[in-house]
Design an enzyme around this catalytic site. Structure first.
Site, PDB file in Angstrom:
ATOM      1  N   ASP A 209      19.886  56.448  24.012  1.00  0.00           N
ATOM      2  CA  ASP A 209      20.218  57.858  23.811  1.00  0.00           C
ATOM      3  C   ASP A 209      21.400  58.260  24.697  1.00  0.00           C
ATOM      4  OD1 ASP A 209      19.387  60.482  22.662  1.00  0.00           O
ATOM      5  OD2 ASP A 209      19.062  61.009  24.757  1.00  0.00           O
ATOM      6  N   GLU A 258      18.357  38.250  28.799  1.00  0.00           N
ATOM      7  CA  GLU A 258      17.306  37.424  29.409  1.00  0.00           C
ATOM      8  C   GLU A 258      16.361  36.929  28.320  1.00  0.00           C
ATOM      9  OE1 GLU A 258      15.397  39.979  32.282  1.00  0.00           O
ATOM     10  OE2 GLU A 258      17.219  40.145  33.513  1.00  0.00           O
TER      11      GLU A 258
HETATM   12  C1  BGC Z   1      19.473  62.751  20.592  1.00  0.00           C
HETATM   13  C2  BGC Z   1      19.021  64.159  20.412  1.00  0.00           C
HETATM   14  C3  BGC Z   1      18.533  64.653  21.765  1.00  0.00           C
HETATM   15  C4  BGC Z   1      19.613  64.474  22.840  1.00  0.00           C
HETATM   16  C5  BGC Z   1      19.061  64.630  24.206  1.00  0.00           C
HETATM   17  C6  BGC Z   1      20.651  62.952  21.480  1.00  0.00           C
HETATM   18  O1  BGC Z   1      21.860  62.725  21.156  1.00  0.00           O
HETATM   19  O2  BGC Z   1      19.799  62.083  19.415  1.00  0.00           O
HETATM   20  O3  BGC Z   1      18.041  64.286  19.438  1.00  0.00           O
HETATM   21  O4  BGC Z   1      18.194  65.991  21.671  1.00  0.00           O
HETATM   22  O5  BGC Z   1      20.203  63.204  22.765  1.00  0.00           O
HETATM   23  O6  BGC Z   1      18.249  63.571  24.557  1.00  0.00           O
END
Ligand code: BGC
Ligand code: MG
Length: 549
Positions: A209, A258
């Site tokens: 993310d 790993e």
């Molecule tokens: C995710 C979102 C999220 C954000 C914060 C992003 O880009 O795809 O859904 O709200 O990161 O974690």
């Protein structure tokens, strides 16, 4: 799965599941892991190779799981660690790999690390997060932030007061998602261990993310102005996208290596091709793939997609592998973006044919294979903090693309026996898995055939790609096997984006492999062909075989 296949992800069709919305097993109206497990046979018959499941870790759900309170446990709403193990094992038995979603830029405010960190400056966890001492207050008594960084989902300053330490902490998504300090070596070390924990459990990889947000400017400089409203009128050069991140991604890659065959796919501010390219590392020491989100923002035109794909292919370093996405849990579904009276499903098929035959791993988003368009809940039923903050600007909230998966025509589309957490999109009684599987002309039947063809023809995944012509309305290219794993075959892909008939030049005779308007096996001669509106045509060119010298 037998043997180590290190490059499986280059051939794979990925399928993103938003776990709240896929399948509910216990009647609480929210999807869960046993629910996903119960639908694995469907995913196997659809033919996808790997799932990416959005976060299901312990969380107060202020951003629906993108606010994690324990990275090593499953939220009871979604099930248990045992449910996760059972899901991964069962998926593997069916030949499907499983990627989880690592939210490493920030934690939940309820994560025990932050609870400790915010209690006192002397606490050892304090330095795991980003802080700024409160130096001044304005006339209203509010602390003056150190810069102009914005909280994306609250549309205000990203700095929030923590009275106990007389400081501000940073939250560029919501105030409930305090951001970690990746310059503190304890933080990357902890995430390396979290990766190992899940790899040990059998997980095949991670989607990372906001992976280019881990580092902020060391001097906390203000972002410069931009004309782009979606970027909150700032160029995000200081609150994310710092060059320090490349080293951190390479360290995470070592952890994946790993295990040999695990894969990391980063969400890397996906329209900036050069930034995404850099995330792979110059020698492939970075991410396996950096998300390419450019298609999410392209208008419906053959030229737009050709230009976009060309630009990405050109930007990626030697050896890096491309990827394409048309929909995800943060953007309006593409069937809606591209809808046109009388042609919406036809366009969905053209889009699918493109996504599944371009050179690069396709990422599907649950329900796109049905042609789902999304639903617009009334104000009182909005759930997404962004949608609530930006109401009534419908373009911003993310609830529409998160409505429940549509399984059948029974109550709540077979998603839940309870009350679904978001209302279903309109038309689910007709548009659902059960119905569409019975209809050979449905969007779903088209996805099934396309994915099956892709599986049977290695050149469609691994071969070279050459664009044919520059027609603004017709996208045409040839995929060609180059020996080895990519085989020796060739496929001509011809996609009419236009809702009118259009001519296309066929370079050679061929026979239809798959098409929306012609029978498989039909012969077509070289020269000018007339394509029907929104026709998909995949041809095997006639080969002239020469004996090897
Ligand atoms: C995710 C979102 C999220 C954000 C914060 C992003 O880009 O795809 O859904 O709200 O990161 O974690
Ligand atoms: Mg449930």
């Amino acid at each position: 799965m037998t043997g180590v296949d290190r490059e499986w992800w280059k051939r794979a069709v990925f399928y993103q599941i938003y776990p709240r919305s896929f399948m509910d097993s216990d009647g609480d109206g929210v999807g869960d892991l046993p629910g996903i497990r119960s639908r694995l046979p469907y995913l196997a018959s659809l033919g996808v190779d790997a799932l990416w499941i959005s976060p299901f870790f312990k969380s107060p759900m202020k951003d629906f799981g993108y606010d994690v309170a324990d990275y090593r446990d499953v939220d009871p709403l979604f099930g248990s660690l045992d449910d996760c193990r059972a899901l991964v094992d069962e998926a593997h038995r069916l030949g499907i790999r499983v990627l989880l979603d690592l939210v490493a830029n920030h934690t939940s405010e309820e994560h025990p690390w932050f609870v400790e960190a915010r209690a006192s400056r002397a606490n050892p966890r304090h330095s795991w997060y980003l802080w700024h001492p409160i130096a001044r207050r304005n006339a209203l008594g509010r602390p003056v932030p150190p810069n102009n960084w914005k909280c994306l989902f609250e549309l205000r300053s990203a700095w929030f007061e923590n009275a106990a330490t007389d400081e501000l902490y940073l939250g560029t998504f919501t105030r409930h998602q305090p951001e970690l300090d990746w310059r503190n070596p304890a933080v990357p070390a902890e995430f390396a261990d979290i990766l190992r924990f899940w790899f040990e459990l059998g997980v095949d990889g991670f989607r990372l993310d906001v992976a280019t947000a881990y580092f902020k400017d060391a001097e906390l400089r203000s972002n410069p102005f931009s004309w782009k409203p979606l970027d909150l009128f700032q160029r995000h050069v200081y609150d994310r996208n710092r060059p320090e991140v490349f080293g951190a991604l390479a360290e995470l890659r070592k952890v994946a290596d790993e295990r040999g065959d695990r894969v990391l796919v980063g969400e890397t501010h996906g329209r900036d091709a050069s930034l995404a390219a850099a995330c792979h590392g110059e020698r492939g020491e970075g991410l396996h793939m950096a998300f390419n989100f450019d298609f999410l923002f392209r208008p419906w035109s053959a030229k737009a997609f050709r230009d976009s794909a060309r630009a990405w292919y050109a930007a990626l370093p030697e050896g890096a592998w491309p990827n394409f996405t048309l929909s995800n849990h943060d953007q309006i579904r593409h069937a809606r973006r591209y809808r046109k009276a009388g042609y919406t499903d036809a366009r969905a098929k053209v889009a699918a044919a493109m996504l599944l035959t371009l050179r690069g791993s396709p990422f599907l988003y649950y329900g796109e294979e049905l042609g789902m368009e999304g639903g617009y809940p009334p104000r009182g039923q909005l759930r997404d903090p962004l949608g609530i903050a930006t109401w009534p600007l419908r373009a911003y909230g993310r609830d529409p693309e998160r409505t429940p998966m549509q399984w059948d025509s029974s109550q709540n589309a077979g998603f839940t026996t309870g009350t679904p957490w978001l209302p279903l999109e309109r038309g689910w009684r007709e548009r659902n898995v059960e119905r569409e599987l019975r209809d050979p002309g449905s969007v779903l039947s088209f996805y099934v055939s396309m994915i099956a063809l892709r599986r049977s023809r290695p050149e469609l995944a691994l071969g070279s790609l050459a664009f044919l012509g520059d027609d603004p309305g017709v996208l045409a290219y040839e995929r060609r096997g180059e020996g080895g794993v990519s085989g020796e075959g060739r496929v001509l892909v011809i996609l009419n984006f236009d809702a009118k008939a259009r001519r296309a030049e066929l370079p050679s005779d061929g026979s239809v492999l798959l098409g929306t308007h012609r029978e498989p096996g039909a012969r077509i001669q070289a020269g000018t062909a007339v394509l029907s509106p929104c026709e998909v045509l995949l041809l095997a060119p006639a080969e002239r075989k020469y004996p090897e010298a």
